[in-house]
Structures are given as structure tokens and as C-alpha cells.
Write an enzyme that holds these catalytic residues in place. Structure first.
Site, mmCIF file in Angstrom:
data_model
loop_
_atom_site.group_PDB
_atom_site.id
_atom_site.type_symbol
_atom_site.label_atom_id
_atom_site.label_comp_id
_atom_site.label_asym_id
_atom_site.label_seq_id
_atom_site.Cartn_x
_atom_site.Cartn_y
_atom_site.Cartn_z
ATOM 1 N N LYS A 110 34.062 135.182 109.455
ATOM 2 C CA LYS A 110 33.608 133.792 109.388
ATOM 3 C C LYS A 110 34.753 132.907 109.886
ATOM 4 O O LYS A 110 35.917 133.185 109.596
ATOM 5 C CB LYS A 110 33.238 133.458 107.937
ATOM 6 C CG LYS A 110 32.633 132.064 107.741
ATOM 7 C CD LYS A 110 32.227 131.862 106.265
ATOM 8 C CE LYS A 110 31.610 130.482 106.029
ATOM 9 N NZ LYS A 110 31.228 130.278 104.612
ATOM 10 N N SER A 140 26.963 130.323 99.545
ATOM 11 C CA SER A 140 27.122 130.465 100.991
ATOM 12 C C SER A 140 27.141 131.888 101.538
ATOM 13 O O SER A 140 27.089 132.083 102.748
ATOM 14 C CB SER A 140 28.394 129.753 101.452
ATOM 15 O OG SER A 140 28.198 128.362 101.426
ATOM 16 N N SER A 164 26.545 128.410 103.867
ATOM 17 C CA SER A 164 27.271 128.107 105.075
ATOM 18 C C SER A 164 27.596 129.312 105.950
ATOM 19 O O SER A 164 27.856 129.144 107.149
ATOM 20 C CB SER A 164 28.582 127.399 104.716
ATOM 21 O OG SER A 164 29.440 128.281 104.015
#
Lengths: 95, 485, 477
Positions: free
Chosen positions: B77, B176, B152
Site C-alpha cells: 500500500k 481499511s 482505504s
């Protein structure tokens, strides 16, 4: 509770986030919506409840007092927006 | 196809010489090339780095010096600092930020010999539930390009679902990892707060942020969590305890397992198809010998407002360092210091980030601290105590991850509060710092739906055991959208 | 009508640690710009603080010395504001739960009166960086070497009612932190910074609005600045004005204070517990372990020097003016077997101190060690050299010419103690001064001094004055 122009300008100063004159109303509206969500907390009875800052009841661990870092200012300043003579640069600060 | 294999199978084949890490890595790079222009799940792809790391991994495998994960590529990420690689946090603010160090998780996975494919897309600074707030544009859901992948960690979930990486790192501050896992039909676990070091992860809300693996199966997650977790002296909130082997309980029987199901979780607002999928999944686990008991989480509705006070409050300070001075975006030709701050921050941050900084600062400001911040901290304790009480009655709690399947891109982007409210199932877990897993459990409106399994502190191995046993009798986790198969 | 002055001080003492409060970067003074600013100090993304162990013991030590409550559970908070020398946009400090709670300190004024000053609290925090002007026109340069240096902010109660009291308190605190070994006290380098909160009021009225005088780096200027500020406030109020709460800078050149540009909303710092750090827990065992290392404090040491060594109050005060000085003195006494403590004290308060002052050196940097000085004093005591010759020996030692014995040997400074040689000198002088001998014998006994002087001169200062005296008296009978 809903926010007005004064509050938005105040928060803008605190956070150093610019809100354009024509955007103030929209920002105030969106922030007010969020504050309405916050208002749901009011009803809860929190008497005798201790605030909780961390999810775990852990205590601070301590580091030995030894120097472990080396000079990397060239590497670190290579990504700085403005630097000269090993200093970070900002527009002149008047004191 | 290589991308349909489990991690264990990949590892075996790498050792058996059926393919090399370079071939495996190239396979994924080719797929990224082919699919990602449309999907937009990666912000940065690092082919040279990936191949050179794969070559190193092949040497280790040949030398018999390989770990189980050596040679298996990973996508990080874009919130994990990666030395020499752009680490943007999906923000214009960090569009030019080449991190000068590695996050601890990145270091650990590098040591394992896992080639880095690239950095995945996300909501800007991890603030969002749809990955639409990225400076680099929204990521699409591989199951339906009209839908969001969740957020997210939406890019991470999408690359796993589409087979553009076998493993991905994610972070979970308010859901997330779990919510995008649910939306994309993959497996993701948020470990106990403190299990994975936060060092080098760009902070959103420090007392909530926790990194975890995003993979196809629970078994894969267990292997990956073994590599990611562990005490790190550079993070004061890192748990100072021996890291367990998260795979050790995978094969255990679920006989006698007590599943707590909160009645409150199946009330108004829950999509009926989602509800059916979750109930069916719980019944499936019951059939494996588990027992369902009713539990109560009376303060669950207070979790969302509490979180949306506390997380932005922490964020308002965490994001003050982005001031246009030492790194990141600086506005053109600032007139003076004030102008430098204001324009750099206003131009560098996106709307949702600015909103959360402002609301967080407001909640801490003179006159409002007690009513907002302190009150929210008290509610945080009440929410946690609810869980502790519930775990006296059961071993784990099961329910939905999100009230609906993936919504459409643009559908909620103008209505923050309704977006916030959709985090109602995941947020309480972060307030309490508990571990929780999302495993694929079926479909609603042709979009994936996850089963949420929450456990007591340090119960990751148990959660993965349940997920794995469930995946022995179901095949939701092996399904892939047709065009990516 | 009279005015009452109310002064409270905030003192920032930089703790003597090797590394910073939250990172492993060095705290050494004077390094090249930003060479000691690591990613944590710079506030780079993803960087996290871990607390330096050394600051805990040092804080407890101060707390014990001030007879204060120790914060058994102290918490770090974030103080939010934007400034170029504050890299994270917040300062990590302790707000609600400081590591040291209410304590007190006794001060003594020049006239001997004593007063107890309350110490509200002392809390740990990180220092900011430094702005540098003039590197590039129109720009301010920022050096973050100092960012993250550990500070203990010691906040007094508003108990002082004159500039003199304030300075007495600041000096006492300055002495204390150095005695405890927790701060080097160097005011020029900013290791010990004093901010003064000054207000005036009519007796019996509530507290007046205060002005803060910041970062004045000498006690003399602190005293002057406070006096001028008191005058300014009184004049202002008496002429119908009102004092505004602000920070003022002291301008030593013009002997005035002037207002610093006030920052809008600067006081809404939005303190909240730092989520990257956990509560610091101090146990009774921790406190006792620190107590066991507590050095003798200045007041106790002074009293002991008077009672144990028989020194005057003045000598005791000079010899305890720093811990290093006192330790040097005690070593000296031990190394000379305490044969002549007064002689040791005299050497320390005169020749030794004068040389340090002349060369601007601290005791620690003295080129003559306690052992070296003891070597010389032993030679005075065994009559090898006279006090006068000793000065010569000391100067040579100071210049690094060797030990006392080596210098006495090399320069041939050993006293003449040979009776025959002294007798020859006595005879010679008496023979050359017949009229003075007459005078002496006629009752002018003070002539004895004249003869001694002449003989010492003839011997080049090396004759043993005691022996000379004895022999003279005998010969002149």
C-alpha cells in the site's frame, strides 16, 4: 450545532488551511454535518468513565541513551523543496 | 495459472524448480501491464526493482537458503515508506516524495526475499472508505468496474482480487483492510493493535492504525502475518511479546467454538441480501461444530461518532508536518511564511483530508475539547468494555463487515456522513484495538460480501483457523471475476 | 500609593544526555547544521518517537532535590502550532500529568534573608530547532540539530516580588541542576534559559496582567530586564494605560524591553495526549534507586565545609560554588592528609581561582589537577618551598612545565635549609648593616623583618624563612 464564517476562518488559521472566500459557506455546511454526527455522543452517560487514549493498557518503553544516528543531511535534504548551505529555507521570518 | 495458486503451492513450486521467482514476478508484472491501466489499482509499479529482487530470491532458493515466502512477490500500500521509491499516500502533497527509508514491514518482507511489484492505490492519507479520494484517481472494483473497491486499502484489495499480486500489505484504521476485502471478495486481517510495527507507515490516526495482510485465503494471510508481525523497538506502541506462529491453529477443528452474534448487527440499515449471506456463512460454521450464542454490544452506535472525533483529532496533528518545508509539496513562489503554509497545505491536500484536519482541530480547540475529544475517549472505553464483556460469553463475534456490498463510484462521494456511517461494523474493533478478519462469504447484487470475525486481543491465530476451516468447506475465496481469470 | 510586584519564572534546563529525547541523534553542541537532525527529529512521514531512558532519572533527581511529588504516571502531550523551527507542527511536552509535581526551594538574598519559593512543576519536553538569518537574501534558514534535545521546563510559583529575588532563585536553580549533574548550565549555549513572567498590582488586588520576558542569557540582564519591565508597567498603568499579555524581548543595548509580534490565536494549542507515546510509569523502587545516587546538595555541603573543615562562611561559599570546585577541594584535602585545610582553601580561593578566571576556564578544564596542586602543597608543608616560591611553581605547573617536584628540581627552587648556608647569609647581612643592628639592639625589634627580607633576597627567596628568623633572633641576642 452549525458553524459560521467566523468559526471556519478560525479553524482555517489554526490548521493553516486556506478556505477561499467563496468556499466558506460550503465548508461550513460540510463541517456542520459532521458536527451533527458528533452530537449523537451527547446522549451517552459517561459519568465515572475514564477517557481511553490507547487501545491497550501498555506503558512507555525506554530507549538506552546512546547515539545511533549518523549524519544523513545530504540524503534527507535532497528531497527538500528548498535548502542551502545545509539549512532548510523558508520565506524570511521576522521576529 | 500461477496466479491461481495458494502461497504454499507457489512456495513449493519455486523450491521444486517448476518456475523461478523471476518468472512468477514477470507473470504478475505482465498482468499489471495488461489490466492496471483500466483498474488503476497501482500508483507506482516497480518492475526493475521487482525483477532484481526476484533474481536475488532465486539465488537464495537455489542455495537452499529460502523461507516459505522467499520469491513470492508483494504489493505495498502506498502508505508504507519504501526506500528509493515514491511513497505518495495517494496525495499530491507527497507526489514528489521518494522515501529515504523503509517501513519496518517493508524491511521484514525484503528480508524474506519478497520482490516488490509496486505501490497500491488508496484513499488519500487513508482517509476514506472507497479509494475515490486518491490524487491518482479512483481504483475500480475488479468485480464490477462501476463499483468502488472499498477503502482505504482499495488498491490492495483490487490487486489481490484481480490477480495482479499474490499478496498485498494494507492498513486498517477504521476498517481499511476489512471493508475493501469484503467489497473485493478477498481475505484480510487487521491484527491486534501493536502486533505489527507502525514504523515507517505514514500516520493517519496513530492509536488506531494497524497494518495487516490482504490475500486470497486465510492460510495465505497466516503466512504473511508471520512475516509482518513482531516487536519493533522503534515503535513505542509495538507489543513486546513473543510473536506466535499464526499458522499453528489453521487445521484445528471448530467443534465447541462459541460464536457470539450481536442482535444489534442485524438491525435497520443492513442490506437484506448481505444479511442473508452473513447468516448463511455463520450457519456453515455452525455446521462445523460451532455453537451460536447471542451477545450484546449496546454502545455500537456511539462508535462511529467517537471514531470520527478521535481519528481526525490525531490526524490534525499527524498531518501538521506537511508544511512545504522539509519534504513534499511546496506552493509556487510563496509571499511569506503564512502564504507558504496555507497554500502548500491547501493545494497539496485533497478535500476530505482538509475536512478531517479541520474537524479534528476543531474537536481539540479551546472550549470544545471536553464536549468532543474527551467525551469520545470515554465512549471509546465503553465500546471496548462492551467487547470484553461479550467475550466472556463467546470465543469470537461474527457479523457483517459493511451494511451493503460495494457501492458505485461517485455514489457517496458527496455525502461524507453517510460514508462514515457505513463503517459502523468495522470501527468499534479499531476503537478497542481488537483483531478481526474478513473472509469472502458470498455475493449480494453480484458483488462480493465478506464475513466479519472479531476476536479477543491476540486471537489472530484463532481467527485465521476459523477462516481457514470455513474456506475448506466453501470456495468463495477461490472465485475470480471472469475477465481476470 | 505603593505597588506589589509578582514574578514567576519558567526555566528550560537542557538535560545532559548523549542522544535526543525521542531519537538516537546526538545532542552535542556546535555540530554542522542539520548533521544531527535524523528523520525522527525532522518529523519525516512515518517516523515515531521512543523515549530516552536517561531523562527519567534526571527528572526524578530534580524532583527529589526540590522536595517535590514525583509524577508516578506522567503523560506526553502534543502542543500544536506552526513554526519553521518546529518540524512536526507540534511540540511533544507534558501538559496535564508532568513528571515532577509541586515542590519548593529556599533562596537567600544578599542581605541574608531567606525565602521559600514554590516550584509548581517540572515537565519534560523536546526543544525546537534554530532559525538562521542572512544565509540567502529574503530567506530564513532552519537548522534542526537542536530539535528534539531534551528539556526539563521548571515552572515556579509566582512567589518572587523583586528582580533580586528572581535572580536569586534563578541562580540557585542554576547551581542545583549543575550539582545534580542533569544540566551543564551553559547559558551562552542555551542550556539554561530563563523566561520571566512579570506583573504588578496594588496591594490586596488580584493579579495584574503579566508580560513574559524570554530567553535572556545572563543573570545580570535578567535582573535589569525585570527591573525595567516593572518600571514600564507601573508607568503605563499610572498614566492610564493597561498592560497587555505578551512576550517582550530585552534589548541590552538600549536597556529597554520591546514587544514581540504577537501571533494570532497562538494560545489555542489544542493539547492532547500523544498517541505515539504511552504513559511513563515510575515506581517507588525507581525513585529509591535514584535517591541512592543523590549527591550532597550545595546548602548541605556549605554547612559541612564550615563545621567539618572549620572554614569561614565566605570560603565555604566560594568552594561550593560548583560541584566540581567542591570535589576538587575535597580531593586536595585528602591528598594532603588534611594537614593544613586553611592553606588548601587559600590556594583554591586565590591562586587557583584567579588563574581559572584569568584564562576563562572551568574547574573541569583546569590544567592543574587536584593531585598536581596537592603535590605542591605537600612541598610547602614539608618546608621544601616557601609560599612565595610556591606561586612560581604554580605558574609553571599551570603552563604545563611538569609536576611540582619536577619544577622545583629543574629550576633549583628548593629551599635552603642547610644551617651552615643560612648562617653564612645571616652573618653577611648583619655585617653589611651595622646601623640597623644597633637600632635593633636599642629596642627597634621590628627591624627583624628588614633583616629577614634582606636575607631572603640574598638567597633568591630560597632560604627557609622560619630558620632564618630563628637564627637571626639567636644571633642578635
Amino acid at each position: 450545532m452549525s458553524l459560521g464564517k467566523t468559526e471556519v476562518e478560525y479553524i482555517s488559521r489554526l490548521t493553516q488551511i486556506e478556505v477561499q472566500e467563496d468556499a466558506v459557506e460550503g465548508v461550513a455546511q460540510k463541517l456542520s454535518n459532521i458536527l451533527e454526527l458528533f452530537a449523537q455522543m451527547e446522549a451517552a452517560d459517561t459519568q465515572d468513565i475514564l477517557p481511553m487514549a490507547h487501545p491497550l493498557d501498555a506503558v512507555q518503553r525506554l530507549r538506552a541513551d546512546v547515539v545511533t544516528e549518523i549524519d544523513q543531511h545530504e540524503k534527507l535534504q535532497a528531497i527538500a523543496p528548498a535548502a542551502a548551505e545545509a539549512h532548510y529555507l523558508v520565506p524570511q521570518v521576522i521576529e | 495459472m500461477m496466479h491461481n495458486l495458494t502461497i504454499k503451492q507457489m512456495s513449493e513450486k519455486l523450491r521444486a524448480g517448476e518456475f523461478t521467482s523471476v518468472q512468477l514476478t514477470q507473470h504478475y508484472l505482465d498482468r499489471i501491464d495488461k489490466f492496471d491501466a483500466e483498474l488503476n489499482a497501482y500508483i507506482t509499479v516497480t518492475p526493475e526493482l521487482a525483477i532484481s529482487m526476484a533474481e536475488e530470491a532465486d539465488k537464495r532458493i537455489a542455495a537452499g537458503d529460502a523461507e516459505l515466502l522467499t520469491g513470492i512477490p508483494v504489493a505495498h500500500k502506498d502508505i508504507f515508506c519504501t526506500d528509493g521509491v515514491k511513497t505518495s499516500c495517494a496525495s499530491k502533497m507527497l507526489d514528489n516524495f521518494i522515501a529515504p527509508y523503509d517501513a519496518n514491514v517493508v524491511t521484514l518482507l525484503k528480508k524474506m526475499g519478497m520482490p516488490i511489484l509496486g505501490k497500491t492505490n488508496m484513499d488519500e492519507f487513508a482517509m476514506g472508505s472507497s479509494s475515490e479520494s486518491s490524487y491518482y484517481g479512483a481504483t475500480k472494483n475488479p468485480w464490477d468496474h462501476k463499483a468502488v473497491p472499498g477503502g482505504s486499502s482499495g488498491g490492495a484489495a483490487a490487486v489481490i482480487a484481480a490477480g495482479l499480486a499474490p499478496m498485498a500489505t494494507g492498513t486498517d484504521t477504521g476498517g481499511s483492510i476489512r471493508q475493501p476485502a469484503s467489497f473485493c471478495g478477498i481475505t484480510g486481517i487487521k491484527p491486534t493493535y501493536g502486533a505489527v510495527s507502525r514504523f515507517g507507515i505514514i500516520a493517519y490516526a496513530s492509536s488506531f492504525d494497524q497494518a495487516g495482510p490482504m490475500t486470497r485465503s486465510a492460510e495465505d494471510s497466516a503466512w504473511m502475518l508471520n512475516a509482518m508481525a513482531g516487536f519493533d523497538e522503534r515503535d513505542s506502541t509495538s507489543l513486546e511479546r513473543e510473536t506466535p506462529d499464526y499458522t499453528i491453529e489453521l487445521e484445528r477443528s471448530l467443534k465447541g467454538l462459541k460464536i457470539g452474534v450481536p442482535a444489534e448487527y442485524f438491525g435497520e440499515g443492513l442490506d437484506s441480501e448481505v444479511s442473508d449471506v452473513v447468516k448463511a456463512a455463520i450457519a456453515e460454521i455452525e455446521a462445523l461444530g460451532a455453537e451460536v450464542v447471542e451477545v450484546h454490544l449496546p454502545n455500537k452506535d456511539l462508535a462511529v461518532p467517537s471514531y470520527y472525533v478521535l481519528a481526525p483529532a490525531e490526524a490534525s496533528a499527524n498531518l501538521s508536518r506537511f508544511d512545504g518545508m522539509r519534504f513534499g509539496y511546496r506552493c509556487e513562489k510563496p509571499n511569506d511564511l503564512e502564504d507558504l503554509y496555507k497554500r502548500s497545505r491547501s493545494e497539496g491536500f485533497g478535500e476530505e483530508v482538509k475536512r478531517r484536519i479541520m474537524v479534528g482541530a476543531y474537536a481539540l480547540s479551546a472550549g470544545y475539547y471536553d464536549a468532543y475529544y474527551l467525551k469520545a475517549q470515554k465512549l471509546r472505553r465503553m465500546v471496548r468494555d462492551d467487547f470484553i464483556k461479550a467475550f466472556n460469553e463467546c470465543d469470537v463475534i461474527m457479523g457483517p463487515v459493511a451494511p451493503t456490498p460495494a457501492f458505485n463510484i461517485g455514489e457517496k462521494s458527496d455525502d461524507q456522513v453517510s460514508m462514515y456511517l457505513s463503517d459502523l461494523y468495522t470501527i468499534p474493533v479499531n476503537l478497542a484495538g481488537l483483531p478481526a478478519l474478513s473472509v469472502p462469504a458470498g455475493f449480494a447484487q453480484d458483488r462480493p460480501v465478506g464475513l466479519h470475525i472479531v476476536g479477543p486481543y491476540f486471537s489472530e491465530a484463532k481467527l485465521l483457523n476459523i477462516g481457514h476451516q470455513f474456506q475448506q468447506v466453501t470456495d468463495w475465496h477461490t472465485k475470480m471475476p471472469a475477465q481476470y481469470q | 500609593m505603593s505597588w506589589e510586584v509578582v514574578i514567576g519564572l519558567e526555566i528550560h534546563a537542557q538535560l545532559t544526555t548523549k542522544s535526543k529525547i525521542f531519537s538516537g541523534a546526538s545532542t552535542a553542541y556546535g555540530a554542522a547544521p542539520n548533521s544531527q537532525a535524523c528523520p525522527i527529529d525532522i518529523g519525516m512521514p512515518g517516523m515515531l518517537p521512543v523515549l530516552n531512558q536517561a531523562v527519567i532519572g534526571k527528572s526524578i533527581l530534580l524532583g527529589l532535590a526540590l522536595d517535590a511529588e514525583i509524577g508516578k504516571r506522567s503523560v506526553f502531550d502534543r502542543k500544536n502550532y506552526f513554526y519553521p523551527d518546529l518540524p512536526k507542527g507540534y511540540q511533544t511536552t507534558q501538559f496535564e500529568f508532568p513528571i515532577v509535581g509541586q515542590g519548593k526551594m529556599e533562596i537567600e538574598l544578599e542581605d541574608g534573608t531567606k525565602k521559600i519559593i514554590g516550584v509548581t512543576r517540572a515537565h519534560l519536553e523536546e526543544d525546537a530547532g534554530k532559525s538562521v538569518h542572512g544565509l540567502v537574501p529574503g530567506q530564513t534558514g532552519v537548522d534542526l540539530n537542536r530539535a528534539g534535545t531534551p528539556l526539563l521546563e521548571i515552572v515556579s510559583d509566582p512567589d518572587m516580588s523583586s528582580a533580586k529575588e528572581a535572580v536569586a532563585y534563578a541562580k540557585k536553580m542554576h547551581e542545583l541542576v549543575q550539582y545534580l549533574g542533569i544540566c551543564d548550565g551553559n547559558m551562552q549555549e542555551g542550556s539554561f534559559r530563563v523566561d520571566s513572567n512579570v506583573s504588578v498590582r496594588r496591594p490586596g488586588e488580584p493579579l495584574g496582567t503579566r508580560a513574559e520576558l524570554k530567553n535572556i542569557n545572563s543573570f545580570r540582564f535578567i535582573e535589569k530586564a525585570i527591573e525595567i519591565e516593572i518600571e514600564r508597567q507601573i508607568e503605563l498603568i499610572e498614566s492610564g494605560g493597561t498592560v497587555v499579555q505578551e512576550t517582550r524581548l530585552y534589548d541590552a543595548d538600549n536597556d529597554t524591553t520591546r514587544s514581540m509580534r504577537t501571533k494570532e490565536d497562538a494560545n489555542d494549542y489544542r493539547y492532547f495526549p500523544c498517541p505515539d507515546l504511552l504513559p511513563v510509569i515510575i515506581t517507588d523502587e525507581d525513585i529509591e534507586a535514584v535517591r541512592a545516587t543523590m549527591p550532597e546538595l550545595p546548602d548541605a555541603k556549605r554547612a559541612r565545609f564550615v563545621s567539618e573543615f572549620g572554614l569561614s562562611d565566605y570560603d565555604a561559599a566560594v568552594l561550593t560554588s560548583s560541584r566540581a570546585m567542591a570535589e576538587f577541594f575535597e580531593q586536595l584535602v585528602t591528598l594532603t592528609d588534611a594537614k593544613d585545610i586553611k592553606l588548601c582553601a587559600n590556594w583554591m580561593t586565590s591562586g587557583f581561582s584567579a588563574a581559572l578566571n584569568r584564562d576563562g576556564l572551568s574547574v573541569e578544564k583546569s590544567p592543574v589537577s587536584a593531585k598536581g596542586l596537592a603535590g605542591m602543597i605537600v612541598r610547602i608543608l614539608d618546608n621544601s618551598i616557601s609560599g612565595k616560591i610556591a606561586k612560581q611553581v604554580f605558574d609553571a605547573m599551570w603552563k604545563g612545565e611538569g609536576t611540582a617536584d619536577e619544577i622545583i628540581e629543574a629550576k633549583g627552587l628548593k629551599q635552603i635549609t642547610d644551617t651552615g648556608a643560612i648562617e653564612a647569609l645571616v652573618d653577611e647581612v648583619l655585617a653589611n648593616n651595622p646601623s640597623q643592628v644597633e637600632a635593633y639592639k636599642a629596642g627597634q625589634t621590628k627591624m627583624l623583618g628588614y633583616f629577614v627580607g634582606q636575607i631572603m633576597k640574598a638567597s633568591g627567596g630560597q632560604a627557609n624563612p622560619g630558620q632564618v628568623n630563628q637564627m637571626l633572633v639567636a644571633k642578635l641576642k
